[in-house]
Design an enzyme around this catalytic site. Sequence first.
Site, PDB file in Angstrom:
ATOM      1  CB  SER A  32       5.946  -9.702  65.902  1.00 34.84           C
ATOM      2  OG  SER A  32       7.287  -9.941  66.100  1.00 34.84           O
ATOM      3  CG  HIS A  62       8.863  -8.682  70.469  1.00 36.74           C
ATOM      4  ND1 HIS A  62       8.599 -10.029  70.486  1.00 36.74           N
ATOM      5  CD2 HIS A  62       9.058  -8.349  69.186  1.00 36.74           C
ATOM      6  CE1 HIS A  62       8.628 -10.483  69.262  1.00 36.74           C
ATOM      7  NE2 HIS A  62       8.907  -9.488  68.445  1.00 36.74           N
ATOM      8  CG  HIS A  80      12.063 -13.914  69.385  1.00 33.72           C
ATOM      9  ND1 HIS A  80      11.479 -12.762  69.849  1.00 33.72           N
ATOM     10  CD2 HIS A  80      11.117 -14.541  68.634  1.00 33.72           C
ATOM     11  CE1 HIS A  80      10.237 -12.690  69.391  1.00 33.72           C
ATOM     12  NE2 HIS A  80       9.992 -13.754  68.653  1.00 33.72           N
ATOM     13  CE1 TYR A  82      14.577 -11.806  66.930  1.00 31.40           C
ATOM     14  CE2 TYR A  82      13.319 -13.700  66.164  1.00 31.40           C
ATOM     15  CZ  TYR A  82      13.367 -12.390  66.619  1.00 31.40           C
ATOM     16  OH  TYR A  82      12.217 -11.691  66.771  1.00 31.40           O
ATOM     17  CD  GLU A  83      14.893 -10.976  71.566  1.00 27.67           C
ATOM     18  OE1 GLU A  83      14.966  -9.891  72.146  1.00 27.67           O
ATOM     19  OE2 GLU A  83      14.030 -11.822  71.817  1.00 27.67           O
ATOM     20  CB  ALA A 110       4.162 -12.024  63.255  1.00 24.76           C
ATOM     21  CG  MET A 204      12.098 -15.907  62.450  1.00 26.31           C
ATOM     22  SD  MET A 204      12.863 -14.290  62.355  1.00 26.31           S
ATOM     23  CE  MET A 204      12.669 -13.929  60.599  1.00 26.31           C
ATOM     24  CB  SER A 205       8.568 -17.446  67.833  1.00 23.43           C
ATOM     25  OG  SER A 205       7.289 -17.377  67.235  1.00 23.43           O
ATOM     26  CG  ASN A 228       5.380 -11.487  55.722  1.00 24.19           C
ATOM     27  OD1 ASN A 228       5.391 -11.453  56.951  1.00 24.19           O
ATOM     28  ND2 ASN A 228       6.108 -12.341  55.034  1.00 24.19           N
ATOM     29  CG  HIS A 240      10.557  -6.110  62.246  1.00 19.36           C
ATOM     30  ND1 HIS A 240       9.967  -7.298  62.632  1.00 19.36           N
ATOM     31  CD2 HIS A 240      10.534  -5.319  63.348  1.00 19.36           C
ATOM     32  CE1 HIS A 240       9.619  -7.227  63.900  1.00 19.36           C
ATOM     33  NE2 HIS A 240       9.954  -6.035  64.368  1.00 19.36           N
TER      34      HIS A 240
HETATM   35  N1  HPA Z   1       9.360 -15.335  57.723  1.00 18.68           N
HETATM   36  C1  HPA Z   1       9.732 -15.626  58.990  1.00 18.68           C
HETATM   37  N2  HPA Z   1       9.180 -15.060  60.047  1.00 18.68           N
HETATM   38  C2  HPA Z   1       8.195 -14.169  59.841  1.00 18.68           C
HETATM   39  C3  HPA Z   1       7.759 -13.829  58.557  1.00 18.68           C
HETATM   40  C4  HPA Z   1       8.379 -14.446  57.435  1.00 18.68           C
HETATM   41  O1  HPA Z   1       8.043 -14.192  56.260  1.00 18.68           O
HETATM   42  N3  HPA Z   1       6.767 -12.908  58.703  1.00 18.68           N
HETATM   43  C5  HPA Z   1       6.610 -12.724  60.040  1.00 18.68           C
HETATM   44  N4  HPA Z   1       7.472 -13.483  60.746  1.00 18.68           N
END
Ligand code: HPA
Length: 265
Positions: A32, A62, A80, A82-83, A110, A204-205, A228, A240
């Site tokens: 990301s 992406h 992903h 989740y898509e 990320a 998430m990857s 973050n 996001h």
């Molecule tokens: N959680 C899950 N996936 C992420 C996060 C998060 O805080 N930040 C960037 N991808």
Amino acid sequence: MLKDYKKRVKKSFKSLNLKGNISPKTAIILGSGLSAVKDSIDGTEIPFSKIKGFPAPTVKGHSGILKISDKVVVCAGRIHYYEGHSIDDVVLPIFLLSRLGVKNLIITNAAGGINPTYAAGELVLISDHINLTGCNPLIGINDDSLGPRFPDMSECYSKKLIEKALSIKPDLKQGVYAGLKGPSYETPAEVRMLQTIGADLVGMSTVNEVIAASYLGMNVIGISCVTNLAAGVTDERLDHAEVVEAGKKAGKELTELILKLLAEI
Ligand code: HPA
């Protein structure tokens, strides 16, 4: 196990329309908002949408481009779970990279920082992972010509490559990455649970791709960009757009690290 693996990968490979004998030894997967590295590397760009069998990514940030040269192949964007794509789709690029002859994989993402010593914008080397996606890309009939039925995962992040990265940038921290399905960010209670079970990073990857890459015999180095601090580690809410923005800011440092790594592997 990727169904009809050989047929699917053959189709994807053919649709790349490569001229000559191009066989890059190293691949880079950019997460990301981390696509900046792509522009520092020469090669032919092929949009994911032109590769047979690749579903188009649906998330902002992406771009979904494969850039290939004789030395290195870059996947800017990934598929992903989740898509709504299948786990076979998620790991198809890894199988394609292996078909191209890739032996070393630099995989980036990320991530949310769980470890309170991390700061937003920091790069962290992945020392190990915890697969909490509920998936495994190797489920199904195994093709013994590709890899073992029960692959060892005790060093799916190469210690040698971690050492190389540390010789380039000794102050890099290391951490355990917990891979979740998403797409919702975690609750503060979930983040506390992840901390308890030994995770430093959450995202998430990556985990299913690394399982596939390790199975196929690749040496992997994982680099998380802490975009973050995870939910509840600070009072801030997660957004996001801010995650993508933080990734872009860390892009310069990530590009420098990857270019130096490329020169050494
Ligand atoms: N959680 C899950 N996936 C992420 C996060 C998060 O805080 N930040 C960037 N991808």
